[in-house]
Enzyme design. Structure first.
Site, PDB file in Angstrom:
ATOM      1  N   HIS A 306      25.018  20.158   3.294  1.00  0.00           N
ATOM      2  CA  HIS A 306      25.021  18.965   4.148  1.00  0.00           C
ATOM      3  C   HIS A 306      24.085  17.876   3.653  1.00  0.00           C
ATOM      4  O   HIS A 306      23.985  16.830   4.299  1.00  0.00           O
ATOM      5  CB  HIS A 306      24.618  19.360   5.573  1.00  0.00           C
ATOM      6  CG  HIS A 306      25.493  20.417   6.184  1.00  0.00           C
ATOM      7  ND1 HIS A 306      26.788  20.177   6.583  1.00  0.00           N
ATOM      8  CD2 HIS A 306      25.259  21.732   6.431  1.00  0.00           C
ATOM      9  CE1 HIS A 306      27.312  21.290   7.069  1.00  0.00           C
ATOM     10  NE2 HIS A 306      26.418  22.251   6.982  1.00  0.00           N
ATOM     11  N   ARG A 307      23.410  18.109   2.539  1.00  0.00           N
ATOM     12  CA  ARG A 307      22.478  17.085   2.073  1.00  0.00           C
ATOM     13  C   ARG A 307      23.214  15.801   1.698  1.00  0.00           C
ATOM     14  O   ARG A 307      22.673  14.711   1.868  1.00  0.00           O
ATOM     15  CB  ARG A 307      21.692  17.594   0.864  1.00  0.00           C
ATOM     16  CG  ARG A 307      20.550  18.530   1.197  1.00  0.00           C
ATOM     17  CD  ARG A 307      19.568  18.618   0.048  1.00  0.00           C
ATOM     18  NE  ARG A 307      18.455  19.489   0.361  1.00  0.00           N
ATOM     19  CZ  ARG A 307      18.319  20.725  -0.083  1.00  0.00           C
ATOM     20  NH1 ARG A 307      19.256  21.231  -0.867  1.00  0.00           N
ATOM     21  NH2 ARG A 307      17.271  21.459   0.233  1.00  0.00           N
TER      22      ARG A 307
END
Length: 706
Positions: A306-307
């Site tokens: 999810h970065r």
């Protein structure tokens, strides 16, 4: 090492030719220092460090507390280390105690109202390659601890870089432990210290910029993922652009003041744009649909984790602020996709040669409207307006509708097409970082207390071979005052509990053991290929500290023809002659290879052992006969297949890799080679034409874990 006067000596960012995408990325990171940092990869002389220092010259100065320690008292942990007067949460106990001395209330609405402040340039701190853990995160101040009788914290580089730029050159050559500590502190915005009697934390909110040359080694993918933006500084320049770069460098070297004055106006414009963007950033809004678009782009590109979308949201907001808007628009989302999501995607957007990513122009001053260009046929338009005013009013109403004027908040099309294969050359692909490294990044290291490079101090386990003097003095410093009261004739008193040992680290080589089946009619070809592979690996063994051994098995036993060595001369002398033919004592060969590998690992000089078995996996001599054990009457015959698999299964416990290269043709293969590799948890390769070059390449892949 805080750079003083960097702004005066740096090359103006506006004067750098090309690198439009990099300039934009650095400006966005400067607008939002908590964005996640920028890493720049590029070859020699591509301007990586010039870009970093050019950005630092644009950063506005910072307002810090100006609190000097009382006379005779040691300084507080964070006094005069870029402490923000507007953020009381960052203040430590020493600062709050000084507030009372100035007549302020630490718990009041405006505790910094009476505190003295000063304006200083934003710090620029470069992390050297040989930095130790103590210098990076901080440690005990020996001098202050001796004077006060208690442990006093000495800040490290991450504290000095607070609210400034932390620059890491040659990121790929930095120690892995140092890199992990640095990214942990910068990523969390806080540096926590739990060591040598210290238990404290301090803020570390800085702009992280890192550079490296992929030709000198790759950077681990999970480290690149910790940076928000990863770009390449390699660019294709035309002749005129290279001439401009040369002229600019010569002009700057001849008279830096004159060159800086020439670009002062453009530099001031960028600095003003950056300052305004920082003020507008908190007011920039992004809606749920826009976040959904970024997530959809990440899903279409096959991005893991999810970065990417978290960084992309911050990049989009920073780009909107840099453009002078308080609402994210479609252009901001496209920039975020290209800078953040695309480098992490498995599929890339098609390259658009006409689209240049450049910093947005500064917004017009408030209250002013940008001038409108007059239409080409102004007179004809005027006449038509006079002839039919009603139609014109209708057109004006249609043109002035908000739906037509407002730009779309979400791009109409996705940039990432799952079926696209073209690659944007401005983006640094994470997977491409491995291609030029030759696998050197996966080499292991060996920790020792006797040989290697000093990494960090440690509590001793048994007798100390090498004392870490610096850490020992820091551990003993807080107690010197009370100890000297008991023994006034001694200046420095060190007790057994203060002693710290040095933890040393050095590169760990690998041992490649060639286990060759020298029985049968094809033995001669196998031996020649194995000998050639040995010589090939030895030519590269010096740099990696690798060793090579050769164990042929034939007849009744396996013999160590070439013990572990890095000497090409010794190898050639041992490999000159070797008889072939006879039985196939594979079980004894595996046992001999395991014994040589285990002895090599016990020395502590090697990180791994790889046994390359060039065989079809079929043995016809039991291990008991190879060991000279008598055969007992009535004893059941040994299942040779199970015996070989049982010997191979012990490789897991010994920590030895097994690579089986089957040189037999498929139509006569028995499948025992694959079973042998599975029993040892190794790898099986079918290679009927096993040349020395192919065997050496496969062995190197096994060493590097490819």
């Amino acid at each position: 090492m805080v750079a003083s006067g960097v702004a005066a000596r740096s090359f103006p960012l506006a004067a750098i030719t090309g690198h439009g995408t990099l300039k934009l990325a650095l400006l966005l990171a400067a607008v939002d220092p908590g964005l996640g940092g920028v890493v720049i990869a590029g070859g020699r002389g591509t301007g990586k460090s010039v870009l970093a220092r050019g950005l630092h010259a644009l950063l506005p100065p910072i307002d810090v507390l100006d609190l000097a320690a009382p006379d005779g008292a040691p300084p507080g942990p964070y006094l005069n280390l870029n402490t923000d007067p507007q953020r009381p949460d960052d203040w430590d106990g020493a600062i709050r105690s000084r507030i009372k001395e100035f007549g302020g209330d630490p718990t009041g609405a405006d505790p910094a109202a009476l505190l003295p402040t000063k304006v200083i340039p934003a710090p620029f701190v470069q992390v050297p390659l040989g930095i130790t853990e103590d210098r990076l995160v901080g440690s005990v101040d020996v001098t202050a601890s001796l004077a006060s009788g208690q442990a006093v914290f000495q800040p490290g580089l991450v504290a000095e870089a607070h609210r400034g730029v932390l620059y890491v050159d040659e990121l790929n050559l930095l120690d892995d432990n140092i890199t992990n500590l640095l990214l942990a502190a910068v990523g969390s915005g806080e540096n926590r210290i739990e060591r040598e009697g210290l238990s404290l934390s301090h803020p570390c909110r800085c702009l992280l910029i890192a550079t490296y040359n992929p030709e000198e080694g790759a950077v681990r993918d999970h480290l690149l993922d910790r940076f928000a933006i990863c770009l390449s500084a390699n660019q294709i320049l035309e002749l005129q652009q290279r001439v401009e770069i040369t002229q600019s460098a010569l002009a700057q070297a001849e008279s830096s003041d004159a060159f800086r004055a020439k670009w002062q106006e453009d530099t001031d414009a960028l600095a003003t744009q950056l300052l305004l963007a920082r003020q507008w950033l908190p007011d920039v809004q992004i809606n749920r649909e826009q976040i959904g678009y970024l997530v959809q782009e990440a899903l279409r590109g096959g991005v893991e984790g999810h970065r990417s979308e978290l960084y992309a949201v911050r990049v989009a907001r920073a780009h909107a602020a840099l453009s002078g808007r308080d609402q994210v628009e479609a252009d901001d989302l496209q920039v975020a996709v290209r800078l953040v999501i695309a480098p992490r995607a498995l599929q890339m957007p098609p390259q658009d040669p006409n689209q240049q990513m450049e910093p947005p122009p500064p917004p017009p001053p408030q209250g002013e409207q940008p001038p409108e260009e007059p239409p080409e046929d102004q007179n004809q338009d005027d006449e038509s307006d006079n002839d039919d005013p009603e139609d014109d009013s209708d057109d004006d109403q249609e043109d002035d509708t908000p739906e037509d004027q407002a730009p779309p908040s979400i791009p109409e099309e996705f940039l990432l097409d799952p079926e696209a294969t073209a690659i944007d050359p401005d983006l640094l692909l994470f997977s491409a970082a491995k291609s030029k490294s030759g696998g050197s990044g996966s080499r292991a290291v060996v920790f020792s207390d006797s040989r290697g490079r000093y990494v960090k101090p440690m509590l001793p386990r048994g007798p100390i071979k090498r004392i870490a003097v610096d850490a020992t003095l820091r551990a003993a410093a807080p107690y010197q005052k009370t100890r000297r009261e008991r023994q006034p004739h001694r200046k420095v008193i060190v007790e057994d509990g203060d002693l710290r040992a040095k933890q040393l680290q050095r590169k760990a080589g690998a041992l490649v053991i060639f286990l060759v089946d020298a029985s049968g009619s094809m033995a001669l070809n196998r031996m020649q290929s194995a000998k050639g592979a040995v010589i090939r690996l030895l030519t590269e063994a010096y740099e990696n500290r690798d060793e090579v051994a050769l164990i042929p098995f034939r007849g009744e036993q396996a013999d160590v023809l070439l013990p572990p060595t890095r000497s090409i001369t010794a190898a050639r002398r041992r490999l000159e002659s070797m008889p072939c033919g006879g039985g196939s004592p594979l079980a004894h060969g595996l046992t001999q290879a395991a014994r040589v590998g285990a002895n090599a690992l016990a020395t502590g000089d090697l990180g791994q052992v790889v046994v390359v078995a060039i065989t079809d996996g079929r043995g016809n001599v039991p291990l008991s006969r190879s060991l000279g054990q008598p055969e007992l009457e009535g004893e059941e015959p040994v299942d040779l297949k199970e015996e070989v698999k049982q010997v191979a299964s012990r490789y897991r416990a010994l920590g030895i890799k097994l690579l089986v290269i089957d040189t037999e043709r498929k139509f006569i293969g028995s499948g025992m080679g694959k079973d042998l590799a599975e029993a040892a948890g190794g790898k099986y390769v079918q290679l009927p034409k096993a040349s020395d070059q192919a065997i050496a390449a496969i062995a190197m892949e096994a060493i590097n874990g490819v």
